[in-house]
Write an enzyme that holds these catalytic residues in place. Structure first.
Site, PDB file in Angstrom:
ATOM      1  N   ARG A   2     -11.125  -0.789   2.143  1.00 40.90           N
ATOM      2  CA  ARG A   2     -12.412  -0.674   1.914  1.00 40.90           C
ATOM      3  C   ARG A   2     -13.075  -0.941   0.403  1.00 40.90           C
ATOM      4  O   ARG A   2     -14.028  -1.402   0.483  1.00 40.90           O
ATOM      5  CB  ARG A   2     -13.213   0.658   2.754  1.00 40.90           C
ATOM      6  CG  ARG A   2     -12.961   1.873   2.095  1.00 40.90           C
ATOM      7  CD  ARG A   2     -13.015   2.891   3.061  1.00 40.90           C
ATOM      8  NE  ARG A   2     -12.012   3.060   3.901  1.00 40.90           N
ATOM      9  CZ  ARG A   2     -11.820   4.291   4.943  1.00 40.90           C
ATOM     10  NH1 ARG A   2     -12.831   5.018   5.040  1.00 40.90           N
ATOM     11  NH2 ARG A   2     -10.771   4.128   5.740  1.00 40.90           N
TER      12      ARG A   2
ATOM     13  N   ASP B  67      -5.854   6.655  -0.591  1.00 38.63           N
ATOM     14  CA  ASP B  67      -5.022   5.651   0.460  1.00 38.63           C
ATOM     15  C   ASP B  67      -6.013   4.879   1.194  1.00 38.63           C
ATOM     16  O   ASP B  67      -5.946   3.917   2.194  1.00 38.63           O
ATOM     17  CB  ASP B  67      -4.316   6.570   1.371  1.00 38.63           C
ATOM     18  CG  ASP B  67      -3.151   5.645   2.355  1.00 38.63           C
ATOM     19  OD1 ASP B  67      -2.950   4.417   1.820  1.00 38.63           O
ATOM     20  OD2 ASP B  67      -2.692   6.434   3.103  1.00 38.63           O
TER      21      ASP B  67
ATOM     22  N   LYS C 167       1.693   7.887   0.549  1.00 40.97           N
ATOM     23  CA  LYS C 167       2.004   7.948   1.878  1.00 40.97           C
ATOM     24  C   LYS C 167       3.394   8.765   2.115  1.00 40.97           C
ATOM     25  O   LYS C 167       4.172   8.567   1.073  1.00 40.97           O
ATOM     26  CB  LYS C 167       1.902   6.567   2.363  1.00 40.97           C
ATOM     27  CG  LYS C 167       0.800   5.706   2.615  1.00 40.97           C
ATOM     28  CD  LYS C 167       1.071   4.497   3.240  1.00 40.97           C
ATOM     29  CE  LYS C 167      -0.194   3.766   3.415  1.00 40.97           C
ATOM     30  NZ  LYS C 167      -1.132   4.123   4.680  1.00 40.97           N
TER      31      LYS C 167
ATOM     32  N   ASP D 156       0.883  -1.231   0.024  1.00 38.21           N
ATOM     33  CA  ASP D 156      -0.002  -0.026  -0.050  1.00 38.21           C
ATOM     34  C   ASP D 156       0.807   1.456  -0.074  1.00 38.21           C
ATOM     35  O   ASP D 156       1.253   1.705   1.176  1.00 38.21           O
ATOM     36  CB  ASP D 156      -1.089  -0.138   1.225  1.00 38.21           C
ATOM     37  CG  ASP D 156      -1.738   1.217   1.491  1.00 38.21           C
ATOM     38  OD1 ASP D 156      -1.971   1.981   0.217  1.00 38.21           O
ATOM     39  OD2 ASP D 156      -2.558   1.356   2.275  1.00 38.21           O
TER      40      ASP D 156
ATOM     41  N   ASP E 106       0.507  -5.165   4.610  1.00 38.80           N
ATOM     42  CA  ASP E 106      -0.939  -4.691   4.514  1.00 38.80           C
ATOM     43  C   ASP E 106      -2.001  -5.789   3.874  1.00 38.80           C
ATOM     44  O   ASP E 106      -3.085  -5.716   3.617  1.00 38.80           O
ATOM     45  CB  ASP E 106      -1.210  -3.353   3.389  1.00 38.80           C
ATOM     46  CG  ASP E 106      -2.236  -2.568   3.930  1.00 38.80           C
ATOM     47  OD1 ASP E 106      -2.905  -2.762   5.066  1.00 38.80           O
ATOM     48  OD2 ASP E 106      -2.618  -1.815   2.767  1.00 38.80           O
TER      49      ASP E 106
HETATM   50  N1  BES Z   1      -3.293   0.191   5.384  1.00 41.79           N
HETATM   51  C1  BES Z   1      -3.435   1.361   5.763  1.00 41.79           C
HETATM   52  C2  BES Z   1      -4.060   1.463   7.027  1.00 41.79           C
HETATM   53  C3  BES Z   1      -2.810   1.207   8.164  1.00 41.79           C
HETATM   54  C4  BES Z   1      -1.928   2.186   8.550  1.00 41.79           C
HETATM   55  C5  BES Z   1      -2.304   0.100   8.660  1.00 41.79           C
HETATM   56  C6  BES Z   1      -1.026   2.029   9.597  1.00 41.79           C
HETATM   57  C7  BES Z   1      -1.250  -0.359   9.596  1.00 41.79           C
HETATM   58  C8  BES Z   1      -0.650   0.856   9.942  1.00 41.79           C
HETATM   59  C9  BES Z   1      -4.941   2.037   4.887  1.00 41.79           C
HETATM   60  O1  BES Z   1      -5.058   1.504   3.762  1.00 41.79           O
HETATM   61  C10 BES Z   1      -4.910   3.169   5.007  1.00 41.79           C
HETATM   62  O2  BES Z   1      -4.052   3.840   4.424  1.00 41.79           O
HETATM   63  N2  BES Z   1      -5.797   3.932   5.713  1.00 41.79           N
HETATM   64  C11 BES Z   1      -5.756   5.282   5.627  1.00 41.79           C
HETATM   65  C12 BES Z   1      -7.410   5.663   5.600  1.00 41.79           C
HETATM   66  C13 BES Z   1      -7.441   7.216   5.554  1.00 41.79           C
HETATM   67  C14 BES Z   1      -6.961   7.882   4.021  1.00 41.79           C
HETATM   68  C15 BES Z   1      -8.982   7.553   5.186  1.00 41.79           C
HETATM   69  C16 BES Z   1      -5.308   6.046   7.001  1.00 41.79           C
HETATM   70  O3  BES Z   1      -5.398   5.006   8.091  1.00 41.79           O
HETATM   71  O4  BES Z   1      -4.541   6.889   7.103  1.00 41.79           O
HETATM   72 ZN    ZN Z   2      -4.046  -0.374   3.068  1.00 46.49          ZN
HETATM   73 MN    MN Z   3      -4.200   2.932   2.201  1.00 42.69          MN
END
Ligand code: BES
Ligand code: ZN
Ligand code: MN
Length: 496
Positions: A351, A347, A277, A270, A288
């Site tokens: 979902r 990101d 990121k 990811d 991920d």
């Molecule tokens: N894979 C990430 C979530 C994640 C973050 C897992 C840190 C493990 C450690 C997910 O896909 C993500 O990036 N989520 C975003 C959502 C946001 C953009 C609404 C997040 O949590 O920042």
């Molecule tokens: Zn993710």
């Molecule tokens: Mn993500």
């Protein structure tokens, strides 16, 4: 791990190290001291020096004299006998495994302790877990082929009490199979994207199915297109490597039993996509696909144990990459259930792909559907790495998960899905958007998923925290912990 059982005295066993648990309360410690010295005179000096008192997380080693069958005795403290828990025993076993592994020892024998708050079956289970799970390391990439994290190959359980020995065996044999699952999940999760992209993940699932005994079919991009999995296709758009959708089926129950369906997020890397990121720590995102790793590995554990349940595992898998063809913020996805989604943040990709899988799950009319995903950083902020977040629509299912969480210490902690939160993901030109802003991020992610579960009894586990702990625990490695396998297998063990 080779497991053996003996009614002989510990001192008559030949192993690299003999292990005895010692409780610290006066009553138990005084007796233990006498019993141990009677069997192993060499331990006398240790006790008279007063260096070892049976305190929790403490240990002491005694070298046995030349004539002894084994050359090392390891005493491991477990604290007050009345307060000893399964988790305390897992940690104590982990201490023993780490001491043994530091010396590259391979065989260990242990005395099944009596007079504890935990029965022999619990002892067998917890001890095996601690021994098998401690000191894990992904060593495949080291040039030093001898290098191993955990060097243990065999455990011999000893007790003069036949019933205790049989009970310990029940616990140990169960735990060994479950831990094989946990170890597989760690390996899959920790393997980097260049060796674990979607097609490799599918290959791993096929191999697991063949070995453990469940069927695996892999839907390729063409099939995914014909099924109109628009979320999975949108996230995959920026990637050179095609997506896969993995379907695993294990039939241990009766023919007419509806299955339990597990869904695992399989984002093999990811980057965040166009909403990229920051580079610091991005490498963590090779894990991920931990939800997928957990689902595949739970299938393995359940099939190896031959549990009497029908189980389906579903894994939507893709990378999340930025490129000239990638999905961009503002793009709109219309799902097959009619729900329209604005991609507010690329990101928030997990979902988007889980939505397709949750709709696919409904075809099975499952008794229950549980999805696992490293879904949100917000969940880590809320709960840390100690517990997963639990959200869902079905109270009995959530209660099953909570009690298995307490038993295995793979905790799940519930967060609410109040409908007031739904405002946060209302779309401007669509029904919903895929990101809800800074507040309640774990909850808004779950509310997004809820739009795709129909009337299945459903629970969602946001494992982002415990899946990738930033520091090592007693028997848990960082960055790909294998979380969820022990939890789910425990729940399925007593499903009926
Ligand atoms: N894979 C990430 C979530 C994640 C973050 C897992 C840190 C493990 C450690 C997910 O896909 C993500 O990036 N989520 C975003 C959502 C946001 C953009 C609404 C997040 O949590 O920042
Ligand atoms: Zn993710
Ligand atoms: Mn993500």
């Amino acid at each position: 791990m080779k497991l053996a059982y003996s009614q002989d005295a510990l001192s008559s066993i030949k192993a690299d190290v003999l292990v005895i648990f010692v409780a610290s309360d006066d009553k138990h410690f005084t007796t233990a001291q006498k019993v141990i010295v009677a069997e192993f005179a060499e331990a006398k000096a240790l006790f008279s020096a007063g260096d070892f008192k049976g305190k929790k997380d403490s240990s002491a080693q005694v070298y046995l004299s030349a004539g002894a069958r084994s050359s090392r005795l390891l005493l491991v403290g477990i604290g007050d006998a009345d307060k000893v828990s399964l988790e305390g025993l897992r940690r104590a076993a982990a201490t023993a495994a780490k001491v043994a592994s530091a010396k590259k020892l391979t065989s260990l024998a242990v005395q099944i302790p009596g007079g504890l708050a935990i029965d022999a079956e619990g002892c067998g289970e917890a001890f095996t877990e601690g021994c098998m799970l401690a000191g894990y390391k992904l060593t495949r990439y080291f040039s030093d082929k001898e290098r191993k994290g955990n060097t243990l190959e065999s455990i011999t359980f000893c007790s003069a009490n036949k019933k205790a020995l049989a009970d310990a065996k029940t616990g140990a044999e169960y735990a060994a199979k479950v831990c094989e699952g946990t170890l597989l999940a760690r390996e899959l999760a920790q393997t980097p994207n260049n060796d674990m992209y979607p097609e490799k993940l599918a290959e791993a699932a096929r191999k697991a199915g063949k070995e453990a005994g469940f069927s695996v079919s892999v839907l390729d991009k063409k099939k995914i297109e014909s099924l109109k999995m628009h979320g999975l296709l949108a996230v995959n758009q920026g990637s050179k490597r095609p997506p896969v959708f993995i379907v695993m089926e294990y039939n241990g129950g009766s023919k007419n039993d509806k299955p339990v369906v597990l869904v695992g997020k399989g984002v093999t890397f990811d980057t965040g996509g166009i909403s990229i990121k920051p580079s610091a720590g991005m490498a963590e995102m090779k894990a991920d696909m931990h939800g997928a790793a957990t689902v595949i590995s739970t299938m393995v554990a359940v099939a190896k144990l031959g549990l009497k349940v029908n189980l389906v595992g579903l894994v939507p898998s893709t990378e999340n990459m930025p490129s000239g063809t990638a999905v961009v913020p503002g793009d709109v996805i219309v799902y097959t259930n009619g729900v329209s989604v604005e991609v507010d943040n690329t990101d928030a990709e997990g979902r988007l792909i889980l939505a397709d899988a949750l709709m696919y799950a409904q075809k099975y009319k499952p008794q229950a559907c549980i999805d696992l995903a490293t879904l949100t950083g917000a969940c880590v902020v809320a709960l840390g790495t100690v517990t997963s977040g639990l959200m869902g629509t079905d109270t009995p299912l959530k209660n099953r998960l909570k009690s298995s969480g307490d038993y295995t210490h793979e905790y799940v902690c519930e967060l609410p899905l109040y409908e007031e939160y739904e405002d946060l993901i209302k779309g401007d030109i669509t029904d919903i958007k895929n990101a809800g802003g800074r507040y309640a991020g774990a909850i808004t992610a779950a509310l997004f998923l809820k739009r795709f579960v129909g009337d299945m009894p459903w629970a969602h586990l946001d494992i982002a925290g415990p899946a990738m702990p930033s520091s090592e625990g007693a028997y848990i490695p960082k960055g790909g912990s294998g979380v969820g396998v022990r939890l789910l297998t425990n729940m399925l063990r007593t499903w009926k």
